[in-house]
Design an enzyme around this catalytic site. Structure first.
Site, mmCIF file in Angstrom:
data_model
loop_
_atom_site.group_PDB
_atom_site.id
_atom_site.type_symbol
_atom_site.label_atom_id
_atom_site.label_comp_id
_atom_site.label_asym_id
_atom_site.label_seq_id
_atom_site.Cartn_x
_atom_site.Cartn_y
_atom_site.Cartn_z
ATOM 1 N N SER A 1 42.801 29.610 -45.335
ATOM 2 C CA SER A 1 41.691 29.426 -46.268
ATOM 3 C C SER A 1 40.532 30.350 -45.952
ATOM 4 O O SER A 1 40.444 30.889 -44.858
ATOM 5 C CB SER A 1 41.180 27.987 -46.154
ATOM 6 O OG SER A 1 40.704 27.774 -44.846
ATOM 7 N N GLU B 1 29.595 25.735 -35.386
ATOM 8 C CA GLU B 1 30.453 24.981 -34.468
ATOM 9 C C GLU B 1 29.751 24.634 -33.154
ATOM 10 O O GLU B 1 29.013 25.452 -32.616
ATOM 11 C CB GLU B 1 31.698 25.816 -34.130
ATOM 12 C CG GLU B 1 32.563 26.101 -35.333
ATOM 13 C CD GLU B 1 33.717 27.056 -35.039
ATOM 14 O OE1 GLU B 1 33.988 27.349 -33.860
ATOM 15 O OE2 GLU B 1 34.340 27.521 -36.013
ATOM 16 N N ASP C 1 43.450 16.475 -33.101
ATOM 17 C CA ASP C 1 43.118 17.855 -32.729
ATOM 18 C C ASP C 1 41.606 17.986 -32.519
ATOM 19 O O ASP C 1 40.987 18.942 -32.987
ATOM 20 C CB ASP C 1 43.609 18.817 -33.826
ATOM 21 C CG ASP C 1 43.628 20.265 -33.353
ATOM 22 O OD1 ASP C 1 43.600 20.497 -32.126
ATOM 23 O OD2 ASP C 1 43.654 21.162 -34.226
ATOM 24 N N ASP D 1 38.440 19.449 -39.904
ATOM 25 C CA ASP D 1 39.812 19.872 -39.619
ATOM 26 C C ASP D 1 40.778 18.698 -39.424
ATOM 27 O O ASP D 1 41.147 18.354 -38.307
ATOM 28 C CB ASP D 1 39.852 20.810 -38.393
ATOM 29 C CG ASP D 1 41.138 21.633 -38.392
ATOM 30 O OD1 ASP D 1 41.994 21.400 -39.277
ATOM 31 O OD2 ASP D 1 41.298 22.503 -37.529
HETATM 32 P P1 ATP Z 1 42.826 26.565 -39.449
HETATM 33 O O1 ATP Z 1 42.918 26.193 -40.871
HETATM 34 O O2 ATP Z 1 43.545 27.791 -39.101
HETATM 35 O O3 ATP Z 1 43.032 25.445 -38.472
HETATM 36 P P2 ATP Z 1 40.023 26.323 -39.387
HETATM 37 O O4 ATP Z 1 40.161 24.863 -39.310
HETATM 38 O O5 ATP Z 1 39.028 26.975 -38.484
HETATM 39 O O6 ATP Z 1 41.361 27.065 -39.166
HETATM 40 P P3 ATP Z 1 38.782 26.221 -41.930
HETATM 41 O O7 ATP Z 1 38.626 24.733 -41.925
HETATM 42 O O8 ATP Z 1 39.306 26.851 -43.137
HETATM 43 O O9 ATP Z 1 39.741 26.743 -40.880
HETATM 44 O O10 ATP Z 1 37.395 26.831 -41.542
HETATM 45 C C1 ATP Z 1 37.208 28.215 -41.358
HETATM 46 C C2 ATP Z 1 35.840 28.429 -40.749
HETATM 47 O O11 ATP Z 1 34.821 27.986 -41.622
HETATM 48 C C3 ATP Z 1 35.631 27.709 -39.436
HETATM 49 O O12 ATP Z 1 35.190 28.653 -38.490
HETATM 50 C C4 ATP Z 1 34.569 26.704 -39.680
HETATM 51 O O13 ATP Z 1 33.633 26.739 -38.629
HETATM 52 C C5 ATP Z 1 33.916 27.143 -40.974
HETATM 53 N N1 ATP Z 1 33.716 25.949 -41.810
HETATM 54 C C6 ATP Z 1 34.674 25.172 -42.317
HETATM 55 N N2 ATP Z 1 34.166 24.163 -43.018
HETATM 56 C C7 ATP Z 1 32.819 24.285 -42.938
HETATM 57 C C8 ATP Z 1 31.708 23.511 -43.455
HETATM 58 N N3 ATP Z 1 31.903 22.422 -44.162
HETATM 59 N N4 ATP Z 1 30.465 23.933 -43.153
HETATM 60 C C9 ATP Z 1 30.275 25.034 -42.418
HETATM 61 N N5 ATP Z 1 31.262 25.797 -41.915
HETATM 62 C C10 ATP Z 1 32.526 25.426 -42.170
#
Ligand code: ATP
Length: 460
Positions: A31, A103, A142, A160
């Site tokens: 994503s 994060e 996780d 996540d």
């Molecule tokens: P994967 O899907 O490979 O486990 P991920 O969980 O890091 O990776 P995403 O949830 O798509 O993937 O998030 C990608 C990035 O966007 C992350 O680094 C996260 O810190 C940031 N992110 C995700 N959701 C939010 C949010 N609601 N607000 C701010 N930043 C976000």
């Protein structure tokens, strides 16, 4: 704990045209997450955009569906909220609350470790969140600092849920194999519980194991189970092989020891051990009001500086007098290096210094042994300030270049006391201890290099 008024699952179908898409906030494996503003309300959201074709190709449909299903069940201040979902022919869109401060992991990297009030606070927020999650019949599976985001008020926002497990009966403890997830532990194997590794079964208390790892990490700077390879880490986890560094707070140590227990039914906080109520009563959490923590202001995140007899907190009143003038003159006269002088010194350096090979032909301006600290852990390093400017650090025993402190205009050295000095950079504060207790000399030399390379630029 009270929860947000449940407005999140509105039935109104939105479309991409209802939002202005701004910058990319982050990229996941499946994503891209965008900052976006709803046209009607001007409310900011994080929109996670998933390419359908990519998800199908990678066989991640189940993972995505599970994430959506869990998010739809949650309505609590310590979790990312899912406000809307919609799709077009090519993509799925998840409209999420925007965790503006990013994060928790970035703050750990920046500060190395947290001080005691911050460690207490943030792990208390995690406990309040897990208490809620488990009453909903959900195991996160996780939990780790990169899945803990922070909102504008610096409260946690757990995210996540792709590997989460929803138990049908909330009393059910044991659950189905942790399918597929073992492959995705790459790089973050440190928080996985022994039962997931040995029997591929997760329990509610698998999240309590991760909590134990996070308490340890926030207090000390590193997770408890470390190793060069994932396999080594897994070995250590299943054997409960870890140690507490000197100076680890004894009350926090007691808590970690009660969470990092191989038997999932004997971890503090699990049902067999008295549940979350018992965990919240641990002396480490004395003074925390778990029911209202989400309404209170978190303590400011400040670095933890271990105090030792040679490293007292406030010694400036006894700092030797007359240092500045005399020392500054000495330093300034040293700095003007003519071309001839540089050539001569470089030749000398090339012939006599065993560190010449690490500095890419740059002239060394100052070198010395320091302890490079990460929380409670320290490693002996040869620190080399050179023209360029550069700050290289080398493992002196193995004669290996370990890295560089990145220079930029924002770099700023700061002496904390005789021994300790910080080098602040935008992404990280480096903690260094001068073995000769002359931290001020390092600060003076680094400031001088800054002045030489960046100072004049500012005057223009
Ligand atoms: P994967 O899907 O490979 O486990 P991920 O969980 O890091 O990776 P995403 O949830 O798509 O993937 O998030 C990608 C990035 O966007 C992350 O680094 C996260 O810190 C940031 N992110 C995700 N959701 C939010 C949010 N609601 N607000 C701010 N930043 C976000």
């Amino acid at each position: 704990m009270s929860v947000n008024s449940g407005e999140s699952k509105k039935n109104v179908k939105k479309t991409p045209n209802d939002f202005i898409f701004g910058k990319v906030i982050g990229e996941g494996s499946y994503s891209t997450v965008y900052l976006a503003k709803e046209v009607d309300s001007s409310t900011e959201y994080a929109i996670k955009v998933l390419e359908k074709r990519h998800i199908m190709r990678e066989r991640k449909t189940q993972y995505v569906m599970r994430e959506k299903e869990v998010l739809m069940k949650l309505n609590h201040p310590f979790f990312i909220r899912l406000f809307f979902t919609f799709q077009d022919t090519d993509r799925l869109y998840f409209v999420l609350s925007y965790a503006r401060r990013g994060e928790l992991l970035d703050y750990i990297h920046k500060l190395s470790s947290f001080d005691e009030p911050c460690s207490r606070w943030y792990t208390a927020e995690i406990i309040a969140a897990l208490d809620y999650l488990h009453t909903k019949g959900i195991i996160h599976r996780d939990l780790k600092p990169e899945n803990i985001l922070l909102n504008d008020e610096m409260h946690i926002q757990i995210t996540d849920f792709g590997s989460a497990k929803i138990l049908k009966d909330t009393k059910e403890e044991e659950e189905a194999p942790v399918s597929g997830r073992t492959n995705s532990f790459v790089g973050t194997a440190q928080y996985v519980s022994p039962e997931i590794l040995t029997s591929k079964k997760a329990y509610y208390s698998s999240d309590l194991w991760a909590l134990g790892c996070i308490v340890y990490q926030l207090m000390s700077g590193l997770p408890p189970f470390r190793g060069g390879h994932e396999y080594q880490i897994f070995q250590k986890i299943t054997k409960l092989e870890y140690e507490f560094p000197d100076g680890f707070n004894v009350v926090a140590q007691d808590l970690v020891e009660k969470l990092l227990v191989l038997n999932p039914e004997q971890r503090l906080g699990c049902e067999e051990m008295g549940g979350f109520e018992k965990l919240k009563l641990h002396p480490f959490y004395e003074g925390i009001d778990f029911d209202h923590i989400h309404e209170q202001k978190p303590p400011p995140l400040v670095p933890f500086l271990p105090a030792t007899s040679t490293n007292p907190e406030n010694i400036w009143s006894s700092y030797r007098a007359g240092f500045d003038d005399a020392r500054m003159v000495e330093i300034i006269t040293q700095t003007v290096i003519t071309d001839d002088e540089r050539k001569k010194r470089l030749e000398e350096q090339q012939q006599n210094s065993k560190y010449h090979k690490f500095v890419e032909g740059n002239l060394i301006l100052k070198q010395g042994l320091v302890d490079k600290r990460k929380g409670l852990f320290a490693r002996k390093r040869m620190l080399l300030l050179t023209e360029g400017p550069h700050l290289y650090y080398v493992d002196p025993a193995n004669q290996v270049l370990k890295g560089q402190i990145p220079w930029s205009e924002e770099l700023r050295p700061e002496a904390k006391n005789f021994k300790t000095f910080f080098v602040h950079t935008p992404n990280r504060t480096y903690y260094l201890e001068d073995r000769e207790s002359r931290s001020q000399d390092w600060v003076a030399k680094i400031s001088e290099a800054w002045q030489q390379y960046y100072g004049n630029k500012n005057k223009k």
